[in-house]
Design a protein around this motif. Sequence first.
Motif, PDB file in Angstrom:
ATOM      1  N   VAL A 218     -16.527  -4.724   3.626  1.00  0.00           N
ATOM      2  CA  VAL A 218     -17.016  -3.952   2.482  1.00  0.00           C
ATOM      3  C   VAL A 218     -15.790  -3.566   1.665  1.00  0.00           C
ATOM      4  CG1 VAL A 218     -18.279  -1.906   1.729  1.00  0.00           C
ATOM      5  CG2 VAL A 218     -18.904  -3.045   3.870  1.00  0.00           C
ATOM      6  N   LEU A 219     -15.592  -4.267   0.554  1.00  0.00           N
ATOM      7  CA  LEU A 219     -14.472  -3.909  -0.318  1.00  0.00           C
ATOM      8  C   LEU A 219     -15.056  -3.098  -1.467  1.00  0.00           C
ATOM      9  CD1 LEU A 219     -12.270  -7.147  -0.435  1.00  0.00           C
ATOM     10  CD2 LEU A 219     -11.623  -4.931   0.511  1.00  0.00           C
ATOM     11  N   ASP A 220     -14.937  -1.783  -1.350  1.00  0.00           N
ATOM     12  CA  ASP A 220     -15.595  -0.921  -2.344  1.00  0.00           C
ATOM     13  C   ASP A 220     -14.624  -0.464  -3.422  1.00  0.00           C
ATOM     14  OD1 ASP A 220     -14.062   0.763  -0.866  1.00  0.00           O
ATOM     15  OD2 ASP A 220     -15.725   1.877   0.027  1.00  0.00           O
ATOM     16  N   GLY A 221     -13.472  -1.108  -3.473  1.00  0.00           N
ATOM     17  CA  GLY A 221     -12.519  -0.761  -4.514  1.00  0.00           C
ATOM     18  C   GLY A 221     -11.650   0.440  -4.166  1.00  0.00           C
ATOM     19  N   THR A 222     -11.898   1.070  -3.018  1.00  0.00           N
ATOM     20  CA  THR A 222     -11.067   2.221  -2.651  1.00  0.00           C
ATOM     21  C   THR A 222      -9.783   1.722  -1.988  1.00  0.00           C
ATOM     22  OG1 THR A 222     -12.061   2.428  -0.464  1.00  0.00           O
ATOM     23  CG2 THR A 222     -13.085   3.698  -2.255  1.00  0.00           C
ATOM     24  N   LYS A 223      -8.766   2.594  -2.057  1.00  0.00           N
ATOM     25  CA  LYS A 223      -7.482   2.273  -1.431  1.00  0.00           C
ATOM     26  C   LYS A 223      -7.657   2.107   0.063  1.00  0.00           C
ATOM     27  CE  LYS A 223      -3.465   3.814  -3.984  1.00  0.00           C
ATOM     28  NZ  LYS A 223      -2.802   5.020  -4.433  1.00  0.00           N
ATOM     29  N   ASP A 224      -8.549   2.939   0.609  1.00  0.00           N
ATOM     30  CA  ASP A 224      -8.766   2.955   2.046  1.00  0.00           C
ATOM     31  C   ASP A 224      -9.268   1.611   2.564  1.00  0.00           C
ATOM     32  OD1 ASP A 224      -8.600   4.469   4.364  1.00  0.00           O
ATOM     33  OD2 ASP A 224     -10.795   4.720   4.388  1.00  0.00           O
ATOM     34  N   SER A 225     -10.275   1.067   1.879  1.00  0.00           N
ATOM     35  CA  SER A 225     -10.843  -0.199   2.362  1.00  0.00           C
ATOM     36  C   SER A 225      -9.832  -1.333   2.200  1.00  0.00           C
ATOM     37  CB  SER A 225     -12.164  -0.519   1.645  1.00  0.00           C
ATOM     38  OG  SER A 225     -11.928  -0.879   0.304  1.00  0.00           O
ATOM     39  N   GLN A 226      -9.067  -1.288   1.105  1.00  0.00           N
ATOM     40  CA  GLN A 226      -8.044  -2.301   0.881  1.00  0.00           C
ATOM     41  C   GLN A 226      -6.966  -2.216   1.961  1.00  0.00           C
ATOM     42  OE1 GLN A 226      -8.295  -4.683  -1.530  1.00  0.00           O
ATOM     43  NE2 GLN A 226      -6.529  -5.654  -0.537  1.00  0.00           N
ATOM     44  N   GLN A 227      -6.596  -0.976   2.289  1.00  0.00           N
ATOM     45  CA  GLN A 227      -5.566  -0.748   3.298  1.00  0.00           C
ATOM     46  C   GLN A 227      -6.001  -1.286   4.669  1.00  0.00           C
ATOM     47  OE1 GLN A 227      -2.576   1.278   2.534  1.00  0.00           O
ATOM     48  NE2 GLN A 227      -1.932   0.169   4.354  1.00  0.00           N
ATOM     49  N   GLN A 228      -7.263  -1.020   5.003  1.00  0.00           N
ATOM     50  CA  GLN A 228      -7.803  -1.499   6.281  1.00  0.00           C
ATOM     51  C   GLN A 228      -7.747  -3.027   6.336  1.00  0.00           C
ATOM     52  OE1 GLN A 228     -11.817  -0.097   6.925  1.00  0.00           O
ATOM     53  NE2 GLN A 228     -11.150   1.147   8.657  1.00  0.00           N
ATOM     54  N   TYR A 229      -8.134  -3.634   5.212  1.00  0.00           N
ATOM     55  CA  TYR A 229      -8.103  -5.096   5.152  1.00  0.00           C
ATOM     56  C   TYR A 229      -6.666  -5.610   5.279  1.00  0.00           C
ATOM     57  CZ  TYR A 229      -8.036  -9.834   3.428  1.00  0.00           C
ATOM     58  OH  TYR A 229      -7.802 -11.179   3.329  1.00  0.00           O
ATOM     59  N   ASP A 230      -5.769  -5.015   4.506  1.00  0.00           N
ATOM     60  CA  ASP A 230      -4.369  -5.463   4.528  1.00  0.00           C
ATOM     61  C   ASP A 230      -3.761  -5.365   5.920  1.00  0.00           C
ATOM     62  OD1 ASP A 230      -4.568  -5.969   1.859  1.00  0.00           O
ATOM     63  OD2 ASP A 230      -3.517  -4.162   1.194  1.00  0.00           O
ATOM     64  N   ASN A 231      -4.042  -4.245   6.606  1.00  0.00           N
ATOM     65  CA  ASN A 231      -3.500  -4.057   7.962  1.00  0.00           C
ATOM     66  C   ASN A 231      -3.979  -5.153   8.905  1.00  0.00           C
ATOM     67  OD1 ASN A 231      -2.212  -1.754   7.157  1.00  0.00           O
ATOM     68  ND2 ASN A 231      -3.692  -0.329   8.086  1.00  0.00           N
ATOM     69  N   LEU A 232      -5.280  -5.393   8.836  1.00  0.00           N
ATOM     70  CA  LEU A 232      -5.841  -6.396   9.738  1.00  0.00           C
ATOM     71  C   LEU A 232      -5.315  -7.787   9.393  1.00  0.00           C
ATOM     72  CD1 LEU A 232      -7.746  -6.770  12.144  1.00  0.00           C
ATOM     73  CD2 LEU A 232      -9.591  -7.231  10.524  1.00  0.00           C
ATOM     74  N   ALA A 233      -5.278  -8.078   8.094  1.00  0.00           N
ATOM     75  CA  ALA A 233      -4.807  -9.396   7.651  1.00  0.00           C
ATOM     76  C   ALA A 233      -3.379  -9.636   8.146  1.00  0.00           C
ATOM     77  CB  ALA A 233      -4.874  -9.500   6.131  1.00  0.00           C
ATOM     78  N   GLU A 234      -2.547  -8.598   8.069  1.00  0.00           N
ATOM     79  CA  GLU A 234      -1.164  -8.746   8.502  1.00  0.00           C
ATOM     80  C   GLU A 234      -1.083  -8.993  10.006  1.00  0.00           C
ATOM     81  OE1 GLU A 234       1.413  -5.467   7.451  1.00  0.00           O
ATOM     82  OE2 GLU A 234       2.996  -6.353   8.694  1.00  0.00           O
ATOM     83  N   LYS A 235      -1.916  -8.267  10.731  1.00  0.00           N
ATOM     84  CA  LYS A 235      -1.929  -8.399  12.187  1.00  0.00           C
ATOM     85  C   LYS A 235      -2.410  -9.809  12.598  1.00  0.00           C
ATOM     86  CE  LYS A 235      -1.761  -5.514  15.907  1.00  0.00           C
ATOM     87  NZ  LYS A 235      -2.578  -5.866  17.076  1.00  0.00           N
ATOM     88  N   ILE A 236      -3.347 -10.357  11.853  1.00  0.00           N
ATOM     89  CA  ILE A 236      -3.866 -11.691  12.168  1.00  0.00           C
ATOM     90  C   ILE A 236      -2.799 -12.751  11.914  1.00  0.00           C
ATOM     91  CG2 ILE A 236      -5.551 -13.457  11.460  1.00  0.00           C
ATOM     92  CD1 ILE A 236      -7.545 -11.171  10.940  1.00  0.00           C
TER      93      ILE A 236
END
Length: 316
Positions: A218-236
């Motif tokens: 769920v990318l709702d345009g908030t910094k929080d959701s983007q941050q969660q995605y970025d963290n996971l993407a980096e870890k992957i």
Amino acid sequence: MTTQSKKNTPELTKIAKAIAAALSSPESRLGKVIAITNQKGGVGKTSTSFNFAHYLNELGYRVLAVDLDGQGNFTELFFNQDVLTHFVHTPALALFSPGIVDNFQPLAHPSGIDVLATPRNSHELNAIDSLPISVAEVFFNNLSAIAEQYDFILCDTPPAPGVRTTAACASADYIYAPVLVDTFAESALEGVVSSIANIGQIIDADLELTGILINQIVLDGTKDSQQQYDNLAEKIGSALIPTPIRQSKPFARAQRQGVPVWHLRTSGAERQASLETRKAYGEMAIRIPEISKDRVKYFTHVSRRVRAKIADEARG
Ligand SMILES: Nc1ncnc2c1ncn2[C@@H]1O[C@H](COP(=O)(O)OP(=O)(O)O)[C@@H](O)[C@H]1O
Ligand SMILES: [Mg+2]
């Protein structure tokens, strides 16, 4: 879409002819096994298996879909339960007993995909997980015996790291895992990666994930959701399939109709889901070196109707 396909017609017709030729030549099957796995439930294994099976089928490959989850959800996306009782067929369960090839009768779906089905709530299939791990070898031998009939054998797995998941991943040439972005995303990701490494130790091979697909984001345009995605993407890291699949209603709608998501393209949400799934599955597909990039390009740029027409002409 139509203008673009007209413009590219000579090149596209060449690809279509190659696909038609490959389809009518039973000798040249790729015989590769794909497992879709994650020890967690509800992450999108079955949805990804269904859509990716259709994607490979529409690229022009012969696909066998194997339902290894005793819930039988994967099967239900292809057939209603009546079909299972009215037609003689080889169930997925048979992969765990020797000699499947002797009387091999998968269910044939109108799309062209063959299915090794599992009825709803199959306790017998679930019970395979309490057998010794040596049945994984029976499974492998059975898949090897039927592999020459297919380009891809795609296994949907149960949400548990048991004998069936081990058998599928140990037999697989390519392994993909859908993951969610949520509070427990990190530990879930570690779980997926370590369970694949464990299976590798069992069979004494370096098993790796071919791709990790972020699903239902769920990318709702908030910094929080983007941050969660970025963290996971980096870890992957390098296993990341760059295009994430968003949580959206067309998924359930397509499943109710028994079609892949890109067959619905009426509403804005449907067109969005269609675009994004075709992009993500294309990124999954090109990680398989046997898959021609031409076919992926062809699929991406030509509508289903035009593809069917060119393939028909090329065939005959
Ligand atoms: N991208 C998505 N957007 C919305 N719903 C989804 C999406 N992917 C999967 N779902 C839904 O989530 C639920 C769980 O998905 P499923 O593929 O059955 O997961 P699993 O096989 O890992 O248990 C299903 O109801 C499915 O329709
Ligand atoms: Mg499932």
